[in-house]
Each structure stands twice: as C-alpha cells, then as structure tokens.
Design a protein around this motif. Structure first.
Motif, PDB file in Angstrom:
ATOM      1  N   GLU A   1       5.975   6.593   2.682  1.00 41.37           N
ATOM      2  CA  GLU A   1       5.333   7.451   1.986  1.00 41.37           C
ATOM      3  C   GLU A   1       3.972   6.971   2.218  1.00 41.37           C
ATOM      4  OE1 GLU A   1       7.853   8.776  -1.597  1.00 41.37           O
ATOM      5  OE2 GLU A   1       6.741   7.340  -2.679  1.00 41.37           O
ATOM      6  N   TYR A   2       2.802   8.499   1.698  1.00 46.64           N
ATOM      7  CA  TYR A   2       1.285   7.462   1.389  1.00 46.64           C
ATOM      8  C   TYR A   2       0.771   7.391   0.343  1.00 46.64           C
ATOM      9  CZ  TYR A   2       1.994   6.564   6.594  1.00 46.64           C
ATOM     10  OH  TYR A   2       2.714   6.323   7.442  1.00 46.64           O
ATOM     11  N   GLN A   3      -0.009   6.608  -0.539  1.00 48.46           N
ATOM     12  CA  GLN A   3      -0.139   7.025  -1.728  1.00 48.46           C
ATOM     13  C   GLN A   3      -1.663   7.219  -1.242  1.00 48.46           C
ATOM     14  OE1 GLN A   3       0.919   5.110  -5.242  1.00 48.46           O
ATOM     15  NE2 GLN A   3      -1.053   4.212  -4.913  1.00 48.46           N
TER      16      GLN A   3
ATOM     17  N   GLU B   1      -2.328   4.562   1.665  1.00 44.48           N
ATOM     18  CA  GLU B   1      -1.598   3.313   1.201  1.00 44.48           C
ATOM     19  C   GLU B   1      -0.740   3.504   1.852  1.00 44.48           C
ATOM     20  OE1 GLU B   1      -0.462  -0.756  -1.746  1.00 44.48           O
ATOM     21  OE2 GLU B   1      -1.799   1.456  -2.466  1.00 44.48           O
ATOM     22  N   ALA B   2       0.356   2.554   2.640  1.00 41.25           N
ATOM     23  CA  ALA B   2       1.756   2.809   3.775  1.00 41.25           C
ATOM     24  C   ALA B   2       1.779   2.547   2.721  1.00 41.25           C
ATOM     25  CB  ALA B   2       2.089   2.532   5.099  1.00 41.25           C
ATOM     26  N   LEU B   3       3.717   2.567   1.693  1.00 40.84           N
ATOM     27  CA  LEU B   3       4.333   2.808   0.944  1.00 40.84           C
ATOM     28  C   LEU B   3       5.755   2.729   1.533  1.00 40.84           C
ATOM     29  CD1 LEU B   3       3.015   4.045  -2.320  1.00 40.84           C
ATOM     30  CD2 LEU B   3       2.758   1.551  -1.622  1.00 40.84           C
ATOM     31  N   LEU B   4       6.247   1.519   1.531  1.00 39.88           N
ATOM     32  CA  LEU B   4       7.648   1.180   2.028  1.00 39.88           C
ATOM     33  C   LEU B   4       9.114   1.922   1.676  1.00 39.88           C
ATOM     34  CD1 LEU B   4       9.402   0.343   5.032  1.00 39.88           C
ATOM     35  CD2 LEU B   4      10.088  -1.935   3.706  1.00 39.88           C
TER      36      LEU B   4
ATOM     37  N   VAL C   1      -6.010   3.323   6.981  1.00 37.14           N
ATOM     38  CA  VAL C   1      -5.019   2.925   6.411  1.00 37.14           C
ATOM     39  C   VAL C   1      -4.043   1.402   5.662  1.00 37.14           C
ATOM     40  CG1 VAL C   1      -3.614   2.222   8.624  1.00 37.14           C
ATOM     41  CG2 VAL C   1      -2.638   3.599   6.867  1.00 37.14           C
ATOM     42  N   ALA C   2      -3.611   1.309   4.739  1.00 35.65           N
ATOM     43  CA  ALA C   2      -3.395  -0.341   4.078  1.00 35.65           C
ATOM     44  C   ALA C   2      -2.215   0.009   3.969  1.00 35.65           C
ATOM     45  CB  ALA C   2      -3.934  -0.021   2.472  1.00 35.65           C
TER      46      ALA C   2
END
Length: 128
Positions: free
Chosen positions: A3-5, A18-21, A70-71
C-alpha cells in the motif's frame, strides 16, 4: 502486497509515497506487520521480502511523475545482513530508477548501534 501512503510537505504538497508491506491471508484477512514482520525476521526471510518490497516499490514509482519519491522501510535484520548495499545497487540498475527518488528508512535501533559496519553501510548507501 504494498500500500502507498502519501508523504506530504506542508501545507499540502504530495512529495512522494511510502511503501507499506501488508499481508492479506485468504481466511483470516489482513495480518498486521507487527505480527508477521517479527516472524519473517526470526525465520531469516527479511532479505528476500525486503528485496521484493524495494523492487516492487521502485517499479511502481517509475509510473509516477519523476518529481515523486518512494520511501521503503528497512528492517534491522535486513540492514545488518551485509548485502543491503549490493541489493539496493542491483535494484536501481535493474529497474532503472534514479537513486535520488528512493528513501530508505531505518529504525532508531540501527542508528544507536554505531558499529563500523553500520557506518560503512550508511556511507555506501549515501553514495548510491
């Protein structure tokens, strides 16, 4: 899955994501990272998972305007593995993303351990 915040610069500019697994179990539903990440770390899977996350996030970022970053969060196990800098360099080359579009986030515990290896890894990542 990722998901991306949005990452926001005040007052309201989106500067990246921010890429969230996340893990969606077919029967249980969403399993929080606080549950599955420690298990993956204990089983020695974080290098493989971390590589997948970084590569997928970089590929997704290529579809965004080039001004967006992208973080990606790194686990302590991934940071301390000894292969992180090679992995990051390989993904940058394979995906074709500019290194300045990637932000690697590490936990405070990694920074508190000021070992030569940690400092060398941080310096090498800074050069990429």
């Amino acid at each position: 899955y990722l998901e991306y915040q949005p990452l926001i610069r005040p007052p309201s500019s989106v500067i990246g994501f921010e890429a969230l697994l996340r893990w969606r179990h077919p029967e249980i539903g969403i399993i929080p990272p606080s549950v599955f990440i420690p298990i993956a770390e204990a089983d020695g899977l974080m290098d493989e998972i971390g590589r997948w996350v970084l590569e997928q996030a970089c590929r997704q970022a290529l579809t965004w305007p080039s001004s967006l970053t992208v973080a990606v969060n790194l686990s302590p196990a991934q940071f301390l593995s000894g292969s992180l800098t090679d992995t990051v360099a390989q993904i940058i080359d394979e995906v074709g993303i500019r290194a300045d579009r990637i932000e690697l986030e590490i936990t405070e515990t990694v920074l508190l351990e000021k070992t030569i290896d940690n400092i060398d890894t941080l310096n090498t990542l800074n050069v990429l």
